[in-house]
Design a protein around this motif. Sequence first.
Motif, mmCIF file in Angstrom:
data_model
loop_
_atom_site.group_PDB
_atom_site.id
_atom_site.type_symbol
_atom_site.label_atom_id
_atom_site.label_comp_id
_atom_site.label_asym_id
_atom_site.label_seq_id
_atom_site.Cartn_x
_atom_site.Cartn_y
_atom_site.Cartn_z
ATOM 1 N N ARG A 419 -28.779 -22.302 -15.580
ATOM 2 C CA ARG A 419 -27.919 -23.213 -16.619
ATOM 3 C C ARG A 419 -26.380 -22.887 -16.446
ATOM 4 N NH1 ARG A 419 -29.651 -21.402 -21.225
ATOM 5 N NH2 ARG A 419 -31.430 -20.462 -20.825
ATOM 6 N N LEU A 420 -26.224 -21.513 -16.418
ATOM 7 C CA LEU A 420 -24.774 -21.077 -16.427
ATOM 8 C C LEU A 420 -23.985 -21.727 -15.166
ATOM 9 C CD1 LEU A 420 -22.324 -19.539 -17.418
ATOM 10 C CD2 LEU A 420 -23.298 -17.598 -16.242
ATOM 11 N N PRO A 603 -21.921 -27.652 -22.200
ATOM 12 C CA PRO A 603 -21.101 -26.301 -22.522
ATOM 13 C C PRO A 603 -21.857 -24.978 -22.569
ATOM 14 C CG PRO A 603 -22.320 -27.715 -24.276
ATOM 15 C CD PRO A 603 -23.021 -28.502 -23.038
ATOM 16 N N LEU A 604 -20.884 -24.397 -22.086
ATOM 17 C CA LEU A 604 -21.091 -23.005 -22.281
ATOM 18 C C LEU A 604 -20.485 -22.347 -23.559
ATOM 19 C CD1 LEU A 604 -21.353 -19.910 -21.330
ATOM 20 C CD2 LEU A 604 -19.230 -20.055 -19.877
ATOM 21 N N MET A 605 -21.102 -21.827 -24.422
ATOM 22 C CA MET A 605 -20.622 -21.331 -25.607
ATOM 23 C C MET A 605 -20.453 -19.911 -25.703
ATOM 24 S SD MET A 605 -19.592 -22.152 -28.889
ATOM 25 C CE MET A 605 -19.257 -21.015 -30.218
ATOM 26 N N VAL A 606 -19.337 -19.353 -26.071
ATOM 27 C CA VAL A 606 -19.119 -17.866 -26.218
ATOM 28 C C VAL A 606 -18.588 -17.771 -27.543
ATOM 29 C CG1 VAL A 606 -17.945 -15.924 -25.232
ATOM 30 C CG2 VAL A 606 -18.015 -17.951 -23.636
ATOM 31 N N ALA A 619 -26.158 -24.523 -27.580
ATOM 32 C CA ALA A 619 -25.352 -24.860 -26.256
ATOM 33 C C ALA A 619 -26.481 -24.728 -25.044
ATOM 34 C CB ALA A 619 -24.315 -23.676 -26.190
ATOM 35 N N HIS A 620 -25.704 -25.505 -23.919
ATOM 36 C CA HIS A 620 -26.599 -25.524 -22.633
ATOM 37 C C HIS A 620 -26.820 -24.114 -22.440
ATOM 38 C CE1 HIS A 620 -27.720 -27.007 -18.755
ATOM 39 N NE2 HIS A 620 -26.866 -25.975 -18.359
ATOM 40 N N VAL A 621 -25.743 -23.001 -22.229
ATOM 41 C CA VAL A 621 -26.029 -21.699 -22.151
ATOM 42 C C VAL A 621 -25.006 -20.935 -22.770
ATOM 43 C CG1 VAL A 621 -24.267 -21.739 -20.124
ATOM 44 C CG2 VAL A 621 -25.993 -20.173 -20.012
ATOM 45 N N SER A 622 -25.100 -19.479 -23.232
ATOM 46 C CA SER A 622 -24.248 -19.028 -24.166
ATOM 47 C C SER A 622 -24.326 -17.758 -23.769
ATOM 48 C CB SER A 622 -25.096 -19.230 -25.689
ATOM 49 O OG SER A 622 -26.265 -18.904 -25.706
ATOM 50 N N MET A 623 -23.271 -17.073 -24.228
ATOM 51 C CA MET A 623 -22.818 -15.484 -24.225
ATOM 52 C C MET A 623 -22.158 -15.077 -25.274
ATOM 53 S SD MET A 623 -20.778 -15.680 -20.418
ATOM 54 C CE MET A 623 -21.165 -13.972 -20.127
ATOM 55 N N SER A 624 -22.450 -13.833 -25.524
ATOM 56 C CA SER A 624 -21.734 -13.144 -26.697
ATOM 57 C C SER A 624 -21.491 -11.783 -26.217
ATOM 58 C CB SER A 624 -23.091 -13.081 -27.695
ATOM 59 O OG SER A 624 -22.519 -12.424 -29.037
ATOM 60 N N ALA A 636 -27.986 -15.595 -27.941
ATOM 61 C CA ALA A 636 -27.290 -15.742 -26.724
ATOM 62 C C ALA A 636 -28.224 -15.581 -25.536
ATOM 63 C CB ALA A 636 -26.129 -14.860 -26.804
ATOM 64 N N ASP A 637 -27.875 -16.082 -24.284
ATOM 65 C CA ASP A 637 -28.522 -16.013 -23.041
ATOM 66 C C ASP A 637 -27.984 -14.740 -22.596
ATOM 67 O OD1 ASP A 637 -30.184 -18.398 -23.319
ATOM 68 O OD2 ASP A 637 -28.294 -19.452 -23.151
ATOM 69 N N PHE A 638 -26.637 -14.463 -22.565
ATOM 70 C CA PHE A 638 -26.036 -13.438 -21.909
ATOM 71 C C PHE A 638 -25.489 -12.497 -22.994
ATOM 72 C CE2 PHE A 638 -26.193 -16.741 -18.877
ATOM 73 C CZ PHE A 638 -26.312 -16.114 -17.800
#
Length: 725
Positions: A419-420, A603-606, A619-624, A636-638
């Motif tokens: 996804r990312l 969207p990549l959500m951070v 979000a489509h993919v997410s980071m935290s 979060a995914d990451f």
Amino acid sequence: MRTDQLAPSAYEQDVVLTAPTIRCGSCVAKIERSLADMPGVARVRANLTLRRINLTLAQTDDALQNVLDELENIGHPGRLIDSADLSAEAKDDTEVALLKAVAVSGFGAMNVMLLSVAVWSGASDATRDSFHLISGIIALPIVIYAARFFFISAWGALRRAHMNMDVPIALAISLALALSVFETLRGGEEVFFDAAVTLTFFLLIGRYLDYRMRGKARSAMTGLQRLAVREAWEVTPEGALCVVAADAIYPGMVLRIPAGERTPVDLRITSGASDLDRSLVTGESAPVAVAVGDEVEAGALNLTGPMDAVALRPVEESFLAMSMRMLAGAEESRSTYVRIADRAAQLYAPLIHLIGFATFVGWLLATGDWQRAAFVAISVLIVTCPCALALAVPVAHVVASSRLMAEGVLIKDGSALERLATATRAVWDKTGTLTDGSPVLAESLDASPDNDAAATLAAHSAHPVARCIAAAHRAPALPVEELREHPGFGVEGRIDGRLARLGRPSWVAEIAGEMAEGDGPAFAFAGAQMQRFPLRETLRDGAAEAVTTLRDAGLPSEILSGDAAPAVARVAAQLEIEETRAGLTPQDKVARLQELSAQDERPLMVGDGLNDTAALATAHVSMSPASATEAGRAAADFVFLREGLDAVPLALTVARRTAATVRQNFGLAIAYNCIAVPLAIAGHVTPLIAAIAMSGSSIAVVANSLRLNRRRVAPATPRLREAAA
């Protein structure tokens, strides 16, 4: 909201089983199909590289035993291991046994080949028959010993009415031996003992190299396992020390961490001071000084002095356990490519035996030579193997996750990489994400009734802005009643019987009697004048570079923030971000992400805050960042452990390279089968060449995936680099 973000039932428990017989994608598919519909099994994922089965079971007395019985029935017996101590597995002796088998089969192949050369050179009649007999005497015990891996696996599948990848291999070797024994007993001119032994030799070389290369892909996980502590020192209420198992540690237990030992769980130091090696978290090998009040993650190494600390979480919820779960989960995804590979693995066994039988019949009808027909069919059985296809995705994902782990980025799910790689826009939270999360007041905070009350409410909130207000005011806290925090809005309570609010200006204005100009959070008593607290913020390290790199990579950025418009505009101007939205509630952020998705954006959500949790899940993919709230990290995914934001473009780069590598792996596997199978059916591939080609295709896929470890863009985490060496 993605379904993978749904919380598990409170009546479920996670267990981890080790299953050493998992060898291919069809094994994974068989295990998951067999267990998925069993009563009491809520979730099942089999891990090919780690040879583990991760289960979510209903808390019933017989659910686990039923699963173990079913695994025994399908030929993949499992054994329970502690999910919090994944290093508890027994040492796997497969590598040593494979190496011995390679040596024995290689010795036999050399000797049988020498005898075959004599026959090829013109030996005939009694001499030829003697050489054939001696070859058989050498070949039979060697093949039975060296090829036992294939025979045992195939028999285990067949006696349970199942198929696996070792069935055609065992069938091919058995047919070659049987045909050779038959020809030797009747004095035939041609036998295949040399082919059977050499075939076994090359097949074992391929399996051994495949095992070693998969072990290289598992090195980051084993490195983490070595950091896990099995036992710790408990400080009893009487002050005595006693040994306690790590899995028996509970929140609130007081532990002593001597110098030279690792922290077993996440801790808060209550006495003592020391220097710690926190390279697992920070990526830096320089010692970090800690003292009373500091929190320390599981896996940190105490370098200098003893410390007493209180446990914050049980071992299965510690930072180290979370890291291992996220790393292991990278292979357990069900992405598009994984589903394709799984379907191919399921179709493999019946299809290959059908092709082999059709080849035998076709050659028999065409030539009338059943020996030649059997010889060609044997080659077909060997050359058509789905190993390369089954390894195409999981090995790439586990290598990529190991690479990111060494760079300080944890992955929850391998499908997140896919996804990312397809993300089209970066969406940022501001406070704590683009900024360092530690705002300071632009003006000093003097003692006054309003300031005293605002600082009292702020002291009861974990929000970074509230913490900075509380830290700037040294007066004693006031008594407060009916305290309540509203995520995304602020905190309220009653002080001296008066309702007071601290937080979002629009929310505080609902009770204020008079508005106040300016920016920053607001405070007011019900019916009284509003007060504003202007703030100063600093950008997080690498924020400008991350935004620029993503823009150059085709991902424009926008900011979604709950802060006031002036504060958001200042940060956006510093980062040259044109699209901003301020004053948003958590629901507003979710609505904006849904709007982007409706516009075919991915969207990549951070984000990092409690108010970002729903957005991270949507979000489509997410980071935290690791500094995020527990709920934010869970959604979060990451999760990146670095202080700077350079982890975001790094993860994007690795994800895109992984997607390209997976496509290359599929291309290699498909090209191999498209070339090798027709040649084998046409009779142009001997069993020996088939064995070399089959092993080579699997090794090529694994080797191609290992290229993801090259060209590091930042120093690897020293502890993991050392573990992987």
